[in-house]
Design an enzyme around this catalytic site. Structure first.
Site, PDB file in Angstrom:
ATOM      1  N   LEU A 389      74.072 -81.033 -19.122  1.00 18.34           N
ATOM      2  CA  LEU A 389      73.813 -80.102 -18.025  1.00 18.34           C
ATOM      3  C   LEU A 389      72.858 -79.010 -18.460  1.00 18.34           C
ATOM      4  CD1 LEU A 389      77.447 -79.605 -16.692  1.00 18.34           C
ATOM      5  CD2 LEU A 389      75.578 -80.741 -15.490  1.00 18.34           C
ATOM      6  N   GLY A 390      72.918 -78.664 -19.750  1.00 19.18           N
ATOM      7  CA  GLY A 390      72.041 -77.598 -20.210  1.00 19.18           C
ATOM      8  C   GLY A 390      72.317 -77.226 -21.649  1.00 19.18           C
ATOM      9  N   GLY A 392      72.847 -74.032 -23.753  1.00 23.71           N
ATOM     10  CA  GLY A 392      73.059 -72.584 -23.716  1.00 23.71           C
ATOM     11  C   GLY A 392      72.826 -71.984 -25.083  1.00 23.71           C
ATOM     12  N   GLY A 393      72.929 -70.686 -25.145  1.00 26.38           N
ATOM     13  CA  GLY A 393      72.736 -70.000 -26.412  1.00 26.38           C
ATOM     14  C   GLY A 393      73.764 -70.418 -27.446  1.00 26.38           C
ATOM     15  N   GLY A 395      75.476 -73.553 -27.394  1.00 25.46           N
ATOM     16  CA  GLY A 395      75.731 -74.977 -27.524  1.00 25.46           C
ATOM     17  C   GLY A 395      75.216 -75.779 -26.341  1.00 25.46           C
ATOM     18  N   THR A 396      75.459 -77.097 -26.405  1.00 23.07           N
ATOM     19  CA  THR A 396      75.043 -77.990 -25.329  1.00 23.07           C
ATOM     20  C   THR A 396      76.209 -78.187 -24.368  1.00 23.07           C
ATOM     21  OG1 THR A 396      73.746 -79.128 -26.988  1.00 23.07           O
ATOM     22  CG2 THR A 396      73.981 -80.228 -24.873  1.00 23.07           C
ATOM     23  N   VAL A 397      75.912 -78.260 -23.074  1.00 27.55           N
ATOM     24  CA  VAL A 397      76.973 -78.446 -22.086  1.00 27.55           C
ATOM     25  C   VAL A 397      76.821 -79.811 -21.421  1.00 27.55           C
ATOM     26  CG1 VAL A 397      78.081 -77.490 -20.039  1.00 27.55           C
ATOM     27  CG2 VAL A 397      76.996 -75.963 -21.688  1.00 27.55           C
ATOM     28  N   ASP A 508      76.892 -60.382 -23.230  1.00 29.93           N
ATOM     29  CA  ASP A 508      75.679 -61.165 -23.000  1.00 29.93           C
ATOM     30  C   ASP A 508      75.515 -61.448 -21.510  1.00 29.93           C
ATOM     31  OD1 ASP A 508      73.331 -62.357 -23.710  1.00 29.93           O
ATOM     32  OD2 ASP A 508      74.215 -64.196 -24.509  1.00 29.93           O
TER      33      ASP A 508
END
Ligand SMILES: *[C@@H]1O[C@H](CO)[C@@H](O)[C@H](O)[C@H]1NC(C)=O
Ligand SMILES: *[C@@H]1O[C@H](CO)[C@@H](O)[C@H](O)[C@H]1NC(C)=O
Ligand SMILES: *[C@@H]1O[C@H](CO)[C@@H](O)[C@H](O)[C@H]1NC(C)=O
Ligand SMILES: *[C@@H]1O[C@H](CO)[C@@H](O)[C@H](O)[C@H]1NC(C)=O
Ligand SMILES: *[C@@H]1O[C@H](CO)[C@@H](O)[C@H](O)[C@H]1NC(C)=O
Length: 706
Positions: A389-390, A392-393, A395-397, A508
């Site tokens: 899905l993406g 992120g800062g 990790g991977t989702v 954040d």
């Protein structure tokens, strides 16, 4: 691994006494090694320090002539003490002579360190000559030791850019000669009309300080420091300066015969001082570490206990290990791999579980939230790339479908760093205790991998960032939705900040961490960097976390984390919602950051110049009120920003009511302090608030534009 551990062990000295028996070893966070001491009999003459317990944690101060200088650290090895610098700041005019004493005169046994400090002068339109009246190794009597004439004028290209170096435009830096305990600066004004030609970022004040070079040069943001210094906004900012110290008043040869000779430890030696005209210092002989000023203070490091025999055994051990590894590789790779994988899973489970359990208050929740690796592999089709899905800062989702058909988002970190594991665990610990409709729900985690996997509620509609910054002409979020989302984010932050025993700071907050569902309802996510602050703490000092463009400058420069850091980031989001510009990349034609440009235009009552056209059409008057709230959230000092609860209430009322201009004043009064925008432009300002916001604007452009 084995080798690394051995190396680490060899480098660590054995624990030794740092001070005399019965003496205070620590004050707050500062170690107090002899010859320093807080009480009679615990220090050498001249080395008295005072531990002030009125502060929490207690603070250490130099005694005697240095009274009032706060000690940040004492180093026996370097023979230095870092103290908080005194800053001399005054309004620049054409007065012929200003004398500034950088550190107190007669500050025995300390001198300003030559190698570690710089003399910094911020301002322009004068020639500054540093003089000393104290005799030193190289100088006798009154002599000019450094001189500089920072200019006020800049070329066109530099005009709107703040300097990244202290190199003669509005700031100059000079070396400090050996042996000083005091120096004074004489100013001769070159241009009595300086104010008319100075570049816009130069403030009319002059500041002088001796400062630790490493600190002064460490971040790229010298511009920010220059601004802080000239504007006097330095409270809370800890600026260090390094002093060298010496014991005794004579050379080694003379001192060795005296009863009070300082190098008392076995395995120590005496050195004539190089930083002062007289005196000596002690050091532990090579191979020894510790404090040479206390009996048995110098201790052999472990390296010396590693005999040749031990080294040979280690060598043989390592050889055997590789031999066995080779054999295993040849004969049993497959079986070993299977066994190893199982072992690893057990190991990681134990380690991560342990960490998690330590953080979780409710152990039952912890149990209920644990998923097995098989389950998650199945849910994600073995972490199929197509399910990503993406990134992120943290990790991977992946998108996953559990056996009960529930759609989830599964987060997995790429790097294997203990810090990241800690961040994951941190996130579990925080989210497991949180229940709010605008905060992403955490269903659980899997602890069998080296880095825990986190399983969240799947939020279907992407990030607020993606919805806001759309390229195609299709209209982005309508203003009503933006306003509601602003309220929802405020409400979830208010909830986090006011949780019962531990208030959680997200740390954040940005539009890529706000997810929208099918109804465009906001859900805040990514708690990897978040910190809990217990009520009696109120402030924590931490490593800086956050995202450029959204980061609270006060937190960035002081490392002091409070809820108000989130309030700042939230203010940036409001600006982003109002302007539809990206905070981390925007630079105005004048070189200002988004926040700085926004506040400048707001002050000039020219908000419409930066407002998103769509917002101007759909709700300009509401937008003005939101802009006023944003400006308050973006105040330089955290304590002057409103709480999230306060912002939430304002936005709630704003959402509920129709456009109501008369509400503005009341609204601002309730938020506290003078306003940035009034209903009728400039007329409403009083001078000081205007001045303050201009300063903020300079600050913001300095700190955010990198
Ligand atoms: C520290 O001081 C105590 C008391 O004088 C002494 O018994 C102990 O051996 C010392 N420790 C070291 C490592 O020198
Ligand atoms: C000792 O000096 C070195 C180099 O000058 C510096 O990097 C280090 O931080 C100093 N250590 C302490 C404890 O002050
Ligand atoms: C500079 O000093 C002169 C005389 O000392 C005074 O007349 C003049 O007003 C001063 N100018 C400024 C800008 O302060
Ligand atoms: C400049 O210095 C004066 C006197 O120290 C002070 O009152 C004033 O606030 C300073 N100006 C700024 C812009 O900080
Ligand atoms: C220290 O200085 C004295 C006098 O200046 C000199 O005689 C002696 O050799 C020096 N000692 C060391 C260890 O450098």
């Amino acid at each position: 691994m084995l080798l690394i551990q051995l190396a680490a062990a060899a480098a660590t000295p054995l624990a030794a006494n740092i001070t005399l028996d019965g003496c205070e070893r620590k004050c707050g966070e500062v170690d107090v090694p002899y010859p320093f001491g807080t009480s009679y009999g615990c220090h050498r003459r001249g080395f008295k320090v005072i531990c002030d317990r009125a502060y929490s944690p207690p603070k250490l101060f130099l005694g005697g002539d240095g009274a009032g200088l706060e000690v940040l650290g004492i180093s026996v090895q370097n023979r230095t003490v870092r103290v908080r610098a005194t800053i001399w700041s005054f309004a620049a005019d054409n007065t012929s002579d200003v004398v500034v004493k950088i550190i107190p005169a007669n500050l025995e046994p300390y001198v300003l360190s030559t190698d570690r400090n710089s003399l910094v002068i911020v301002g322009c339109g004068f020639r500054a000559s540093a003089r000393t009246t104290v005799s030193s190794l190289q100088l006798q009597g009154d002599a000019v030791i450094a001189s500089c004439a920072p200019s006020c004028t800049v070329n066109n290209q530099q005009k709107h850019q703040q300097p990244n170096l202290c190199e003669g435009n509005g700031c100059c830096e000079a070396a400090i000669p050996t042996g000083l305990s005091s120096l004074s600066i004489h100013f001769s004004w070159l241009d009595t009309n300086a104010a008319t030609v100075r570049a816009p970022w130069m403030t009319p004040n002059v500041s002088v300080l001796a400062v630790e070079q490493e600190w002064w040069r460490e971040t790229p943001d010298i511009a920010f420091k220059i601004w802080l210094l000239s504007s006097g906004h330095v409270t809370g900012l800890v600026i260090p300066v390094v002093l060298d110290w010496t014991v005794g008043q004579s050379s080694c040869t003379a001192a060795e015969t005296l009863p009070e000779f300082g190098c008392v430890s076995k395995n120590s030696e005496c050195l004539n001082s190089t930083s002062s005209a007289y005196g000596y210092v002690c050091r532990c002989n090579d191979g020894y570490d510790g404090n040479p000023y206390v009996p048995d203070g110098c201790q052999g490091s472990r390296r010396n206990h590693l005999t040749a025999g031990v080294l040979v055994s280690i060598g043989i051990g390592i050889g055997l290990f590789f031999l066995l590894l080779g054999l295993a590789a040849t004969f049993g790779t497959r079986r070993l791999n299977i066994r190893k994988a199982k072992k690893m899973r057990e190991y990681f489970f134990k380690q991560n579980h342990g960490l998690l359990l330590r953080q979780l208050v409710d152990k039952d929740i912890a149990k209920r939230m644990i998923f097995s690796l098989e389950e998650l592999e199945e849910a994600t089709n073995k972490f199929d790339e197509a399910r990503v899905l993406g990134d992120g800062g943290h990790g991977t989702v992946y998108k996953g479908i559990l056996s009960n058909q529930r759609v989830v988002a599964i987060k997995k970190s790429r790097a294997v760093v203990q810090k990241e594991i800690d961040e994951f665990i941190n996130e579990v610990a925080i989210l497991s205790q949180i229940n709010h409709r605008n905060i992403v729900r955490l269903f659980g985690c899997c602890l069998e991998t080296e880095v825990p996997l986190l399983v969240y509620e799947f939020i279907s509609n992407g990030t607020l960032y993606a919805h806001l910054h759309v390229d195609d002409p299709k209209k982005p979020l309508v203003w009503k939705n933006r306003l509601r989302i602003a309220f929802e984010v405020a409400s979830s932050l208010a909830y986090l900040h006011s949780a019962a025993t531990t208030s959680v700071v997200h740390r954040d907050i940005k539009t890529t961490n706000i997810l929208l569902d099918d109804q465009l309802v906001a859900n805040i996510s990514d708690f990897g960097a978040s910190r809990g602050i217990s009520i009696d703490q109120a402030v924590v000092t931490t490593g800086i976390k956050g995202t450029h463009g959204y980061l609270d400058p006060e937190y960035f420069y002081t490392g002091r984390l409070t809820e108000k850091s989130d309030v700042y980031s939230y203010g940036v989001i409001l600006v982003e919602l109002l302007t539809r510009k990206k905070p981390s990349v925007y630079i105005s034609p004048e070189g200002l950051s988004l926040v700085a440009h926004f506040i400048m235009l707001l002050n000039q009552d020219k908000l419409s110049e930066i407002l998103d056209e769509q917002v101007a059409e759909e709700g300009e008057d509401e937008a003005k009120q939101v802009a006023a709230i944003a400006a308050k959230c973006l105040r330089l000092k955290g304590q002057n920003r409103p709480t999230m609860r306060n912002v939430e209430m304002r936005l709630q009322r704003l959402q509920g009511s129709d456009i109501d201009i008369s509400g503005v004043e009341e609204h601002l009064a309730e938020l506290g302090g003078p306003a940035y925008v009034g209903g009728n432009g400039e007329a409403g300002y009083n001078y000081s608030s205007r001045q303050y916001s201009m300063e903020e604007e300079i600050l913001l452009s300095a700190s955010l534009e990198r």
